[in-house]
Design a protein around this motif. Structure first.
Motif, PDB file in Angstrom:
ATOM      1  N   THR B  37     -10.423  23.970   4.561  1.00  0.00           N
ATOM      2  CA  THR B  37      -9.169  23.306   4.221  1.00  0.00           C
ATOM      3  C   THR B  37      -8.483  23.893   2.987  1.00  0.00           C
ATOM      4  O   THR B  37      -7.317  23.649   2.768  1.00  0.00           O
ATOM      5  N   ASN B  38      -9.222  24.649   2.182  1.00  0.00           N
ATOM      6  CA  ASN B  38      -8.588  25.141   0.957  1.00  0.00           C
ATOM      7  C   ASN B  38      -8.917  26.618   0.759  1.00  0.00           C
ATOM      8  O   ASN B  38     -10.085  26.981   0.582  1.00  0.00           O
ATOM      9  N   ASP B 294      -7.497  20.192  -4.946  1.00  0.00           N
ATOM     10  CA  ASP B 294      -6.467  19.484  -4.188  1.00  0.00           C
ATOM     11  C   ASP B 294      -5.609  18.601  -5.092  1.00  0.00           C
ATOM     12  O   ASP B 294      -4.866  17.747  -4.602  1.00  0.00           O
TER      13      ASP B 294
END
Lengths: 351, 339
Positions: B37-38, B294
């Motif tokens: 996701t990152n 995030d």
């Protein structure tokens, strides 16, 4: 409830009871826990007044009592929990959350009554969550309430988002509660003392109150004696949560200006007050009066350091040192009591 | 010592269901999710940063594991860290060299641990109460030493040590040291008689005593070692941030204890594995790093840490309650069938 409290728990199978009825001297030694704290307190006040007569000015004394009130409420609640051999480290966070939410509600124009009730409900819910986890899930209190400390503090910061409540926006009625009084007697200490006596009377005079001590001194024996342990522990946490809620509301009324990290770290001050006040951290021993005296002593020491112009950096160090001295002295006394009892019972069996 | 009831009943299933293994699985899952996701998560700079950000927690978690296994706890570690940071700054200002500061600070840390240990073993006081007291005392002393000042002019040579990585890898020097110490601690706990003694003490102090284990001496040494390591972590912390302050590491004891308990060490003592603790430390570190990448606020990070802590003690306990309930129901069923 009725079936269980009717069981022979009026004289619980705890060490304090047998020690008290046999010997006057031992009784005195045990009672001396509160006497010693009171003596230390008086000594401190007298010595400080000699060094600086302004210490005992009306304003100074009132400040000490006002400051000690909130701590006393928390110490009374914590005593209930610690006596059952548990602990609640989340109270500082609860006070902060309640103070902020209540303040937010009143500044947003809700009525004082509504805001206060919401604040108290938050306190009770926090206590309920802690209590359910500890009593019914039987997880270690230290760990659970440590986790809850983070969770509640996080929620508080999340709601606050860096805002602060200003005294100017808090209704005067609520502020009067914190700084006002009736016939010159401020409300805060009256509330704290009244609650202390109610809880103290309950613990001493009611069979179900005595059961808190039974649980703390010997959980296994308490279970065999039919004490509803989970229920009592849950009660201790809920009452503690409620008192933390009251403390949060009073915090708002006393200070008016509230930020998210209010009362951060207070859990340790409260535990210190309780332990200094002679409540054994291993459960089963101690009174709310002792805890309240402990709270008063800690607050007074804070004021004394200010009056004597002691560098404020010493305050933590001295508080820590005092806490260590208190628990060590307490331990030495109880070791001596145990030794005396053993000797006496050996002599009796020998003759 | 560690295998529990399930392990005895069904070895294969028990191996998989052990809490420390589950934490390892969670760690891999969160790590995988992070990679997916990152895009910044997987680069070696970030990994080196995340690891060095964990160094102090990881270092202190080692002796803390041993303490908790034998049924004690030390809440004063973060204060010892702060005191050692304050001392480092104060002595540096006073013109001491680093070669003399380090041993001095380490000795002070060991003395802090000794005070904890003596109060616990000689007076028989609960370590929780003692270390709440010394936690306040040592933090107070840190303020007495340095006040609210910050000392920050340390020579490059020393600061680099805490941030640079071992050439060719993403492993900071402090973490390399941690790996060595972790191997030693792991061997000590799981492969020596002393390690077995620790579990024995945690299970029943009286039984251990009557079996000839020198309970008090072992506990005293563990407290001293914990103080020593906490002081060392204080030096690492000071160099890593290039700033000596009395409030350094405030609240860090919570993260250490969270990691130890998350790793499956039983707070009542007698149960746990170092592998679990290391997985716990890494899981907390990875989560914290991901939340930071995030841009999740610190308050949500606090909530996540708290929930992890609650879940880590709740989950195994619920499993035990479930098993107890099931065997009770089975016993009732059998009794009613035969009677």
């Amino acid at each position: 409830m009725t079936a269980v409290t009717a069981s022979p728990t009026a004289t619980p199978p705890t060490p304090p009871a047998p020690i008290q009825d046999k010997d006057g001297l031992l009784d005195k030694v045990l009672r001396a826990r509160e006497l010693t704290i009171a003596a230390a307190l008086i000594l401190l006040v007298v010595a400080t007044t000699i060094a600086n007569p302004r210490f005992l000015s009306a304003q100074g004394v009132e400040d000490i009592f006002l400051n000690a009130s909130i701590l006393t409420l928390l110490a009374v609640g914590q005593t209930l929990v610690v006596v059952t051999r548990n602990i609640d480290l989340s109270v500082g966070s609860v006070v902060g959350l309640v103070a902020f939410v209540t303040g937010k509600l009143v500044t947003d124009g809700h009525s004082i009554a509504f805001a206060v009730i919401v604040g108290l409900v938050i306190g009770v819910v926090c206590g309920l969550v802690n209590g359910l986890l500890v009593s019914f899930c039987r997880v270690p209190a230290l760990v659970v309430t440590l986790g809850m400390l983070y969770v509640i503090k996080g929620i508080d910061y999340y709601i606050a988002e860096g805002q602060q409540i200003n005294a100017a926006n808090v209704p005067q009625g609520l502020l009067d509660l914190g700084s006002g009084g009736f016939l010159g007697v401020p409300y805060l200490p009256v509330i704290a003392v009244a609650i202390m006596f109610i809880v103290g009377y309950y613990l001493r005079a009611y069979p179900s109150g005595r059961e808190f001590y039974a649980i703390g001194s010997n959980p296994e024996a308490a279970r065999l004696a039919g004490v509803p342990i989970s229920k009592r522990v849950l009660t201790a946490y809920v009452v503690n949560g409620l008192l933390a809620g009251v403390a949060g509301v009073l915090w708002l009324s006393r200070f008016g200006t509230v930020v998210a990290d209010n009362a951060a770290g207070w859990e340790l001050t409260v535990v210190s007050a309780v332990v200094v006040g002679g409540v054994a951290i291993v459960g089963g021993v101690g009174t709310v009066y002792g805890a309240a005296l402990g709270a008063l002593l800690l607050t007074t020491i804070g004021s004394v350091l200010v009056v004597l112009k002691v560098n404020s950096f010493w305050q933590d160090a001295l508080t820590g040192l005092l806490l260590l001295l208190a628990i060590s002295a307490d331990r030495l006394v109880s070791l001596r009591v145990a030794r005396t009892l053993r000797k006496r019972s050996a002599a009796r069996h020998g003759s | 010592m560690a295998p529990d009831l399930i392990a005895r009943r069904a070895p294969a299933l028990g191996k998989i269901l052990r809490w420390d293994v589950l934490v390892g699985v969670m760690l891999v899952a969160v790590f995988g999710a992070g990679l997916g996701t990152n895009e910044n998560f997987g680069n070696s700079d970030n990994i080196a940063f995340a690891l060095s950000d964990l160094a102090e927690i990881a270092l202190i978690a080692l002796p803390m594991t041993l303490l908790v296994v034998c049924g004690e706890v030390d809440l004063s570690v973060a204060s010892v860290l702060g005191l050692s940071s304050a001392l480092t700054g104060y002595l540096w200002n006073a013109g001491w060299t680093f070669e003399t500061i380090v041993p001095f600070v380490l000795v002070v840390g060991a003395i802090c641990g000794l005070v904890n240990g003596l109060l616990v073993t000689k007076l028989g006081l609960p370590s929780l109460a003692v270390t709440i007291g010394t936690m306040t005392l040592y933090r107070g002393l840190a303020y007495v030493v340095l006040g609210t000042e910050a000392v920050s002019e340390f020579p490059q040579v020393y600061s680099e040590w805490a941030t640079e990585t071992v050439p060719g890898t993403a492993i900071p020097y402090s973490v390399a040291l941690f790996i060595v110490l972790a191997i030693i601690t792991g061997l000590l706990l799981h492969a020596t008689g002393l390690g077995r003694s620790l579990f024995a003490i945690g299970n029943s102090e009286d039984a251990a005593f009557f079996a000839g284990i020198r309970v008090k001496r072992i506990k005293l040494i563990l407290f001293v070692v914990t103080g020593f390591v906490a002081a060392f972590a204080g030096i690492v912390f000071t160099l890593r941030y290039g700033s000596a302050r009395a409030d350094n590491g405030a609240g860090l004891e919570m993260s250490v204890i969270a990691a130890v308990l998350l790793g499956g060490v039983d707070f009542d003592g007698g149960k746990g594995t170092l592998g679990g603790v290391i997985a716990g430390v890494l899981l907390i570190g990875v989560l914290r790093n991901l939340l930071m990448l995030d841009d999740v606020s610190t308050e949500v990070q606090a909530i996540v840490t708290g929930l992890l802590l609650v879940i880590s003690v709740l989950a195994p306990r619920l499993a035990v309650l479930y098993r107890e309930g099931r065997s009770r129901r089975r016993a009732v069923a059998e009794a009613s069938a035969s009677g």
